[in-house]
Design a protein around this motif. Sequence first.
Motif, PDB file in Angstrom:
ATOM      1  N   UNK A 102      37.114  51.182  45.563  1.00 54.45           N
ATOM      2  CA  UNK A 102      36.452  52.074  44.620  1.00 54.45           C
ATOM      3  C   UNK A 102      36.819  51.743  43.179  1.00 54.45           C
ATOM      4  N   UNK A 103      38.096  51.477  42.931  1.00 53.08           N
ATOM      5  CA  UNK A 103      38.516  51.095  41.582  1.00 53.08           C
ATOM      6  C   UNK A 103      37.819  49.814  41.141  1.00 53.08           C
ATOM      7  N   UNK A 104      37.730  48.856  42.046  1.00 56.97           N
ATOM      8  CA  UNK A 104      37.055  47.601  41.706  1.00 56.97           C
ATOM      9  C   UNK A 104      35.594  47.849  41.327  1.00 56.97           C
ATOM     10  N   UNK A 105      34.934  48.701  42.097  1.00 55.66           N
ATOM     11  CA  UNK A 105      33.524  48.990  41.812  1.00 55.66           C
ATOM     12  C   UNK A 105      33.376  49.685  40.463  1.00 55.66           C
ATOM     13  N   UNK A 106      34.221  50.682  40.207  1.00 50.00           N
ATOM     14  CA  UNK A 106      34.144  51.404  38.927  1.00 50.00           C
ATOM     15  C   UNK A 106      34.480  50.476  37.769  1.00 50.00           C
ATOM     16  N   UNK A 107      35.499  49.628  37.947  1.00 55.22           N
ATOM     17  CA  UNK A 107      35.879  48.701  36.885  1.00 55.22           C
ATOM     18  C   UNK A 107      34.761  47.746  36.526  1.00 55.22           C
ATOM     19  N   UNK A 108      34.094  47.192  37.534  1.00 58.56           N
ATOM     20  CA  UNK A 108      32.968  46.291  37.267  1.00 58.56           C
ATOM     21  C   UNK A 108      31.814  47.038  36.594  1.00 58.56           C
ATOM     22  N   UNK A 109      31.592  48.277  37.007  1.00 61.27           N
ATOM     23  CA  UNK A 109      30.519  49.042  36.378  1.00 61.27           C
ATOM     24  C   UNK A 109      30.838  49.304  34.899  1.00 61.27           C
ATOM     25  N   UNK A 110      32.088  49.640  34.605  1.00 64.77           N
ATOM     26  CA  UNK A 110      32.484  49.847  33.209  1.00 64.77           C
ATOM     27  C   UNK A 110      32.321  48.566  32.396  1.00 64.77           C
ATOM     28  N   UNK A 111      32.643  47.437  33.015  1.00 63.73           N
ATOM     29  CA  UNK A 111      32.467  46.161  32.326  1.00 63.73           C
ATOM     30  C   UNK A 111      30.997  45.916  32.025  1.00 63.73           C
ATOM     31  N   UNK A 112      30.140  46.201  32.982  1.00 63.58           N
ATOM     32  CA  UNK A 112      28.706  46.022  32.763  1.00 63.58           C
ATOM     33  C   UNK A 112      28.189  46.963  31.685  1.00 63.58           C
ATOM     34  N   UNK A 113      28.831  48.113  31.541  1.00 63.44           N
ATOM     35  CA  UNK A 113      28.432  49.068  30.514  1.00 63.44           C
ATOM     36  C   UNK A 113      29.066  48.763  29.160  1.00 63.44           C
ATOM     37  N   UNK A 114      29.753  47.631  29.078  1.00 59.17           N
ATOM     38  CA  UNK A 114      30.397  47.168  27.844  1.00 59.17           C
ATOM     39  C   UNK A 114      31.434  48.175  27.340  1.00 59.17           C
ATOM     40  N   UNK A 151      38.152  40.800  41.020  1.00 55.20           N
ATOM     41  CA  UNK A 151      38.812  41.687  40.061  1.00 55.20           C
ATOM     42  C   UNK A 151      39.759  40.896  39.162  1.00 55.20           C
ATOM     43  N   UNK A 152      40.560  40.053  39.768  1.00 54.20           N
ATOM     44  CA  UNK A 152      41.562  39.316  39.010  1.00 54.20           C
ATOM     45  C   UNK A 152      40.909  38.334  38.041  1.00 54.20           C
ATOM     46  N   UNK A 153      39.835  37.698  38.479  1.00 53.31           N
ATOM     47  CA  UNK A 153      39.136  36.780  37.577  1.00 53.31           C
ATOM     48  C   UNK A 153      38.549  37.535  36.380  1.00 53.31           C
ATOM     49  N   UNK A 154      37.991  38.707  36.622  1.00 54.62           N
ATOM     50  CA  UNK A 154      37.430  39.474  35.515  1.00 54.62           C
ATOM     51  C   UNK A 154      38.534  39.923  34.555  1.00 54.62           C
ATOM     52  N   UNK A 155      39.693  40.298  35.078  1.00 55.82           N
ATOM     53  CA  UNK A 155      40.822  40.642  34.210  1.00 55.82           C
ATOM     54  C   UNK A 155      41.243  39.448  33.356  1.00 55.82           C
ATOM     55  N   UNK A 156      41.230  38.259  33.953  1.00 58.69           N
ATOM     56  CA  UNK A 156      41.555  37.056  33.182  1.00 58.69           C
ATOM     57  C   UNK A 156      40.533  36.837  32.074  1.00 58.69           C
ATOM     58  N   UNK A 157      39.255  37.049  32.397  1.00 59.07           N
ATOM     59  CA  UNK A 157      38.197  36.897  31.392  1.00 59.07           C
ATOM     60  C   UNK A 157      38.379  37.885  30.252  1.00 59.07           C
ATOM     61  N   UNK A 158      38.686  39.124  30.584  1.00 60.28           N
ATOM     62  CA  UNK A 158      38.889  40.141  29.550  1.00 60.28           C
ATOM     63  C   UNK A 158      40.097  39.804  28.680  1.00 60.28           C
ATOM     64  N   UNK A 159      41.176  39.316  29.304  1.00 59.47           N
ATOM     65  CA  UNK A 159      42.367  38.952  28.535  1.00 59.47           C
ATOM     66  C   UNK A 159      42.075  37.775  27.615  1.00 59.47           C
ATOM     67  N   UNK A 160      41.375  36.781  28.120  1.00 55.50           N
ATOM     68  CA  UNK A 160      41.028  35.622  27.289  1.00 55.50           C
ATOM     69  C   UNK A 160      40.155  36.051  26.114  1.00 55.50           C
TER      70      UNK A 160
END
Length: 1006
Positions: free
Chosen positions: A877-889, A933-942
């Motif tokens: 659920x956290x992964x789904x919400x996190x990706x949705x927040x990312x899509x919502x910028x 999830x981890x790849x997206x976190x890396x992208x956000x950190x970069x």
Amino acid sequence: MALATLPALRDRRRLFVAAAPGFGKSWLVRSWLAGKRVTWAGADLDPGGNLDPGADFHPAAGLDPGSVEHWLVVDDLPALDTAAARTLAGRLDRLHPDVRVILVSRAPWPGRLPDGSAALDAHDLALPEPEVGRILAAGYGVDGPDLAAAVHRLTAGWPSLVHLAGRHLRTGDLASLCAPGTALDAFVAERVLDPLPVASRRLLRRLAEVGTACEELVGRRDHRTLRLLSHTGLVVPAEAPPGSYGLAPMPHWLRPVPALAAVAARREPLPEPARRRLHAGAATWYAERRVWAQAARSRSLAGDRAGTLALMREHGTAIVAAGGAQQVIEACAGAGGDLGLLRGEALAVTGRLDEALAQLTPLVAGRAVVEPGLAWRLGAVYYARAEHRAAVDALRRGRIERADTTDEALLLSWTATVHWSVGDDDACREHAHRALHAASAAGDARALAAAHVARALHAALSGDRAANAEHYTKALAHAEAARDAVQATRIRANLVSRLLEEARYPAALAGSAEAVTAAEAAGHASALCVALVNRAEALARLGRLDEAERCGERALAINQRAGSGKAAYALTVLGDVRACRGQRSMARAAYEEAVRAADTDGVRQCFVPALAGLARIVAADDPAAARVHAEKAVAHASGPLATRALLAVGWVAVAAGDRPAATAAADRAEQSARRHRDRAGLAEALELRAAATDRPSAQRAALVEAARTWQATGARLDADRVAHQLGSLAGASAEERLAARLARGALEAAGVVLTAVGPAARPPHLAIRVLGRFEVVVNEVPVPASTWRSRKARDLLRILVARRGRRVAREELAALLWPDDGDEQRIAHRLSVALSTLRSVLDPDRRLPADHYVCAAPAALAADPAHMDIDLDVFLGEAEVGHRLHEQRRPAEAREVLAAAERRYAGDVFEDDPYDDWAVPVREEARATYLRVTRLLATLAAGRGDTDEAVGYLLKILARDPYDESCHRDVTDLLKLAGRHGEAMRARARYEAAMRELGRSAAAAG
């Protein structure tokens, strides 16, 4: 260190680092350049010699030019004159374009830096206060925020001094840190002071004597020396000295590092005649600029007692108002008459209330009527002690004739303030109006500020928030015009109280920081306590409970030292924090002490909240006492306080199971909150309404509105508490249940203890962990293996959890659990036994319906995830919400949720039992989700430029999938982009080795 990585130089090829000894310059440079090609040159460098690290240095054939970047470091560069600096700059210009240079020196570069250069000085290298605390705790075993702040203040973050302080504090105390013979004393004398030029040592001695100074004060002749001392870290920026409030234009104030000043002043003290001349000159400079407090201090230090007292007689009131109360106390010691009156006022401002009474009380002995200036000062002391009857008596003695003088206006203003504090609306209004008329007639800005404060207090008492804001705005303008720091700090603290009443918590937190700083600078103890209590409340609402408790304890200590009954305010906020943490006994003790302190003389503004808190904390254990406390709070409440009292009545009724009474209280509390624009009170009234009804639709409607209100205020813990309640309602959606789990985790992380609402007992809390090692936890106690009695019952739960609430046919369960048994009747019996065993493990006391955790139909079984805290469900659920927040910028929120998901992934699903085929689908789903999830976190950190965090996440991916080609490439590219070429080369080598194992080349792969 303050700069853990090499600063971004962009297109600049040279970096000049200058600071005094002990700032860790060479250590930092070595850490920055670890893994890079470096040539080091020493202090014997000839600026005219050959600096090129290699005459034949050229990019190696076939290699990426970025991988051969070469660094030249000139360490301990001696002080240069202008000619030598010009020669060195010319040599640097002729270096190969791929050579980048770092020059390290104890002296600043003379004049303007060469083109293409960047510079760091001591202020860039100094340690911030949090880092000082970390070093003291981790390196030397000495801990505490107050100690860290004190060491940072003494050392100004000078790294070597911080480490020397840490070693000293293992066995010594802060007072002896700079004493003769200590390691710090020896370091400062031998490494810092002795090598300094004579002019620098002479100026340091003068600064150590004067304290805070500026270029204009030290004199034009020493401007260059002062700047040199500033760049190298011996002199640091300082707050304006006491009494300079409102000085315009404000100079750039500086002070020597206190530890350095202590050693310098002791080792090379100024001769007495020179010391007196220095202070006499400073007194003249300050007097010309109307900084009377510092002028008086300097005259006193110059030995001019008569001149000091003359300044006090002429400007003493202005000195106290501008923040120089301490100077007045020292200068007027032993003086009588008007100076004694002035000293009493100064003692009250600084919180020395007993001494203030001892100074002022003899002046009114045997007199029925006294001068207004004496009456308001004595009344203000009693008000600060929260002795309101004595304050009213003292103020009534004041003589008012034409009501057109400053003292008469101040007398009326303080009278209105005391009546506000005890909730007397009529008396407060009458005296506030008279005060404003008197101040207007007097035409005095200080009196006008006090009168508008009185009008603002009455407006708050009557619920007129627009008038409250208007009068505070006018009051602050008048206080600033009068250069009255004491009133300005009081007004700023009250403005933060207003923000808290409106539930504008982020703004209140920011304002409270300014109010605390202003009160400290003005030496205003009472305003400081108000600001600290306000800050504690804002911090608590925003979820920072540890900081809130420290602020409350500091305010309490100040009030207790002053002997003030206003300690009740700090005790109440401490009770609120401890109640939130479930520390019921400590909270009750704080509330009871607050009630005693506030009830002594009618501090209604605190008496009501303390009673309300006490009622709620004892409601479960002593309903009768709780009802008495709550009703007493309502009887004493007026204005905005009524909301809190009515809420207490309602929650006590909920605890007693009296729904009608709770509903009635919720109605009245909601009306009161709306009338006073109290968003926090309104949100809590909605929560109370939800707790007072048994209709799910009404509960949901009230909680949804409460959640939106709390979210709008920024009250994180309150919003999480309501989200947790929403997810617990019958019929909650999957998204609401996920939000509830996230909220529960956030509340537990903050130290909040969740308690049941109302008299009903809570069902057991069941947590199931399948990420990594399988574990079942009932009421926070892990279920031991011996409890199961049947491996098949345990496997049954694992299968049902893996299906995530979906029905599993009994035939399929039989095939999975007993694959070699073909007797259908025996298998059906075994499944029934396993189900019974499972239910007894999950609900050993048989308190819940049989299908609470596992629903059993004739043809299938299913786990009910709504009643289980399953880490796999939360993770997905956290992964789904996190990706949705990312899509919502919404990157910040996405990062927070995704990082929580990444931390939750303790291992693959059922990692301790990896050979069950039925677990493969869910295991692969969870694993793929983790990698995504981890790849997206890396992208956000970069994207934020945080190379270390991005690389860390990518390496976690490689730990689980060593052959992820794109991940290998991303690690290499990120390290190269950050200039960390050695690490990039090693990452590339790992990439090539992984591809060779697959029979591929890295070049072919990408």
